[in-house]
Design a protein around this motif. Structure first.
Motif, PDB file in Angstrom:
ATOM      1  N   PRO A   1       0.819  -1.218   0.000  1.00 28.11           N
ATOM      2  CA  PRO A   1       0.000   0.000   0.000  1.00 28.11           C
ATOM      3  C   PRO A   1       0.856   1.273   0.000  1.00 28.11           C
ATOM      4  N   VAL A   2       1.496   1.543  -1.130  1.00 28.58           N
ATOM      5  CA  VAL A   2       2.384   2.702  -1.229  1.00 28.58           C
ATOM      6  C   VAL A   2       1.582   4.002  -1.271  1.00 28.58           C
ATOM      7  N   GLY A   3       2.241   5.086  -0.884  1.00 25.45           N
ATOM      8  CA  GLY A   3       1.627   6.404  -0.916  1.00 25.45           C
ATOM      9  C   GLY A   3       2.102   7.199  -2.119  1.00 25.45           C
ATOM     10  N   PRO A   4       1.630   8.433  -2.237  1.00 21.96           N
ATOM     11  CA  PRO A   4       1.970   9.262  -3.391  1.00 21.96           C
ATOM     12  C   PRO A   4       3.465   9.497  -3.578  1.00 21.96           C
ATOM     13  N   ASP A   5       4.238   9.459  -2.491  1.00 23.76           N
ATOM     14  CA  ASP A   5       5.674   9.689  -2.595  1.00 23.76           C
ATOM     15  C   ASP A   5       6.401   8.553  -3.311  1.00 23.76           C
ATOM     16  N   PHE A   6       5.746   7.417  -3.489  1.00 23.13           N
ATOM     17  CA  PHE A   6       6.353   6.285  -4.194  1.00 23.13           C
ATOM     18  C   PHE A   6       6.721   6.672  -5.626  1.00 23.13           C
ATOM     19  N   VAL A   7       6.029   7.667  -6.175  1.00 25.25           N
ATOM     20  CA  VAL A   7       6.331   8.115  -7.537  1.00 25.25           C
ATOM     21  C   VAL A   7       7.769   8.627  -7.641  1.00 25.25           C
ATOM     22  N   GLU A   8       8.337   9.071  -6.516  1.00 22.34           N
ATOM     23  CA  GLU A   8       9.717   9.572  -6.500  1.00 22.34           C
ATOM     24  C   GLU A   8      10.726   8.524  -6.029  1.00 22.34           C
ATOM     25  N   THR A   9      10.265   7.523  -5.281  1.00 24.27           N
ATOM     26  CA  THR A   9      11.196   6.583  -4.655  1.00 24.27           C
ATOM     27  C   THR A   9      11.168   5.177  -5.245  1.00 24.27           C
ATOM     28  N   ALA A  10      10.287   4.918  -6.173  1.00 27.01           N
ATOM     29  CA  ALA A  10      10.145   3.571  -6.739  1.00 27.01           C
ATOM     30  C   ALA A  10      11.446   3.102  -7.383  1.00 27.01           C
ATOM     31  N   PRO A  11      11.761   1.824  -7.272  1.00 29.18           N
ATOM     32  CA  PRO A  11      12.966   1.284  -7.918  1.00 29.18           C
ATOM     33  C   PRO A  11      12.947   1.423  -9.439  1.00 29.18           C
ATOM     34  N   LEU A  12      11.758   1.456 -10.012  1.00 31.33           N
ATOM     35  CA  LEU A  12      11.633   1.632 -11.468  1.00 31.33           C
ATOM     36  C   LEU A  12      10.591   2.704 -11.742  1.00 31.33           C
ATOM     37  N   ARG A  13      10.998   3.727 -12.483  1.00 28.24           N
ATOM     38  CA  ARG A  13      10.102   4.821 -12.851  1.00 28.24           C
ATOM     39  C   ARG A  13      10.191   5.022 -14.354  1.00 28.24           C
ATOM     40  N   LEU A  14       9.047   4.945 -15.017  1.00 31.29           N
ATOM     41  CA  LEU A  14       8.972   5.242 -16.439  1.00 31.29           C
ATOM     42  C   LEU A  14       8.137   6.507 -16.575  1.00 31.29           C
ATOM     43  N   VAL A  15       8.689   7.525 -17.218  1.00 28.05           N
ATOM     44  CA  VAL A  15       8.027   8.820 -17.310  1.00 28.05           C
ATOM     45  C   VAL A  15       7.867   9.187 -18.781  1.00 28.05           C
ATOM     46  N   PHE A  16       6.636   9.573 -19.131  1.00 33.06           N
ATOM     47  CA  PHE A  16       6.316   9.945 -20.504  1.00 33.06           C
ATOM     48  C   PHE A  16       5.539  11.258 -20.470  1.00 33.06           C
ATOM     49  N   ALA A  17       5.694  12.099 -21.493  1.00 29.95           N
ATOM     50  CA  ALA A  17       4.982  13.376 -21.529  1.00 29.95           C
ATOM     51  C   ALA A  17       4.598  13.728 -22.960  1.00 29.95           C
ATOM     52  N   ARG A  18       3.526  14.492 -23.060  1.00 31.82           N
ATOM     53  CA  ARG A  18       3.054  14.967 -24.367  1.00 31.82           C
ATOM     54  C   ARG A  18       2.234  16.228 -24.150  1.00 31.82           C
ATOM     55  N   GLU A  19       2.373  17.161 -25.076  1.00 30.81           N
ATOM     56  CA  GLU A  19       1.555  18.371 -25.028  1.00 30.81           C
ATOM     57  C   GLU A  19       0.282  18.152 -25.830  1.00 30.81           C
ATOM     58  N   VAL A  20      -0.797  18.757 -25.331  1.00 28.15           N
ATOM     59  CA  VAL A  20      -2.098  18.679 -25.984  1.00 28.15           C
ATOM     60  C   VAL A  20      -2.675  20.082 -26.100  1.00 28.15           C
ATOM     61  N   SER A  21      -3.695  20.225 -26.947  1.00 27.09           N
ATOM     62  CA  SER A  21      -4.319  21.537 -27.107  1.00 27.09           C
ATOM     63  C   SER A  21      -5.424  21.778 -26.084  1.00 27.09           C
ATOM     64  N   ALA A  22      -5.885  20.743 -25.423  1.00 22.91           N
ATOM     65  CA  ALA A  22      -6.929  20.885 -24.410  1.00 22.91           C
ATOM     66  C   ALA A  22      -6.384  21.599 -23.181  1.00 22.91           C
ATOM     67  N   PRO A  23      -7.226  22.384 -22.516  1.00 20.13           N
ATOM     68  CA  PRO A  23      -6.774  23.061 -21.291  1.00 20.13           C
ATOM     69  C   PRO A  23      -6.636  22.066 -20.131  1.00 20.13           C
ATOM     70  N   PRO A  24      -5.828  22.399 -19.136  1.00 17.46           N
ATOM     71  CA  PRO A  24      -5.607  21.490 -18.004  1.00 17.46           C
ATOM     72  C   PRO A  24      -6.894  21.010 -17.334  1.00 17.46           C
ATOM     73  N   GLU A  25      -7.856  21.908 -17.150  1.00 16.14           N
ATOM     74  CA  GLU A  25      -9.077  21.503 -16.447  1.00 16.14           C
ATOM     75  C   GLU A  25      -9.876  20.456 -17.231  1.00 16.14           C
ATOM     76  N   ALA A  26      -9.857  20.508 -18.552  1.00 10.36           N
ATOM     77  CA  ALA A  26     -10.569  19.508 -19.362  1.00 10.36           C
ATOM     78  C   ALA A  26      -9.862  18.154 -19.293  1.00 10.36           C
ATOM     79  N   VAL A  27      -8.540  18.175 -19.322  1.00  9.25           N
ATOM     80  CA  VAL A  27      -7.773  16.927 -19.208  1.00  9.25           C
ATOM     81  C   VAL A  27      -8.023  16.309 -17.838  1.00  9.25           C
ATOM     82  N   TYR A  28      -7.969  17.115 -16.803  1.00  7.30           N
ATOM     83  CA  TYR A  28      -8.180  16.610 -15.445  1.00  7.30           C
ATOM     84  C   TYR A  28      -9.571  15.991 -15.307  1.00  7.30           C
ATOM     85  N   ARG A  29     -10.596  16.690 -15.791  1.00 11.15           N
ATOM     86  CA  ARG A  29     -11.969  16.157 -15.698  1.00 11.15           C
ATOM     87  C   ARG A  29     -12.085  14.819 -16.409  1.00 11.15           C
TER      88      ARG A  29
END
Length: 160
Positions: free
Chosen positions: A7-35
């Motif tokens: 039962p890891v917490g949110p900080d596991f995203v920084e401490t995990a033995p394996l982290r895969l990070v991907f990013a992409r820009e979109v034209s939608a505003p942040p609030e629409a993506v979040y919803r």
């Protein structure tokens, strides 16, 4: 049989033995993506092709997700910061070798839209970690395709 994970917490995203990070820009505003990420969990299969079924449980504090290939997971939401961050840990999954798994979506406003970043934080056996490393390009492609499809879906949605 589904395995119970740590039962890891949110900080596991920084401490995990394996982290895969991907990013992409979109034209939608942040609030629409979040919803779309948080409020329309059943809609995930419409834009994330790896997801075949998704639903909220327990008043929105947990999720049930099915993936192509037969993977089934029960998740707990560990962070929901409006328009910026959504994270969930996997509590149970039917994949061998996994000890802990957390996924985090970060959304940052940029000129003309948003930058969406997905971090896949994991721990497991050496074999599990090796498979994830080998599958990194496939996960990256799945993320880019999914976020592109989400952006198109949001662009065609009626404005409220």
């Amino acid at each position: 049989m589904a395995r119970r994970l740590l039962p890891v917490g949110p900080d596991f995203v920084e401490t995990a033995p394996l982290r895969l990070v991907f990013a992409r820009e979109v034209s939608a505003p942040p609030e629409a993506v979040y919803r779309a990420l948080v409020d329309d969990v059943p809609g995930w299969p419409q834009w994330f092709s790896a997801v075949t079924f998704a639903r909220l449980l327990d008043g929105g504090t947990r999720r049930e997700v099915h993936l192509k290939g037969g993977t089934r997971a029960l998740e707990t939401i560990v962070a929901a910061e409006p328009d910026t961050r959504y994270a969930y840990r996997v509590d149970r999954i039917n994949v061998p070798g996994v000890r802990a798994l957390l996924e985090e979506w970060r959304i940052v406003g940029v000129p003309g839209g948003a930058r969406v970043q997905w971090t896949f934080a994991a721990d497991g056996t050496a074999a599990f970690r090796a498979v994830l490393r080998l599958g990194r390009s496939g996960l990256g492609r799945a993320f880019r395709d999914a976020v592109g499809a989400l952006d198109a879906r949001l662009a065609s949605a009626p404005r409220t």
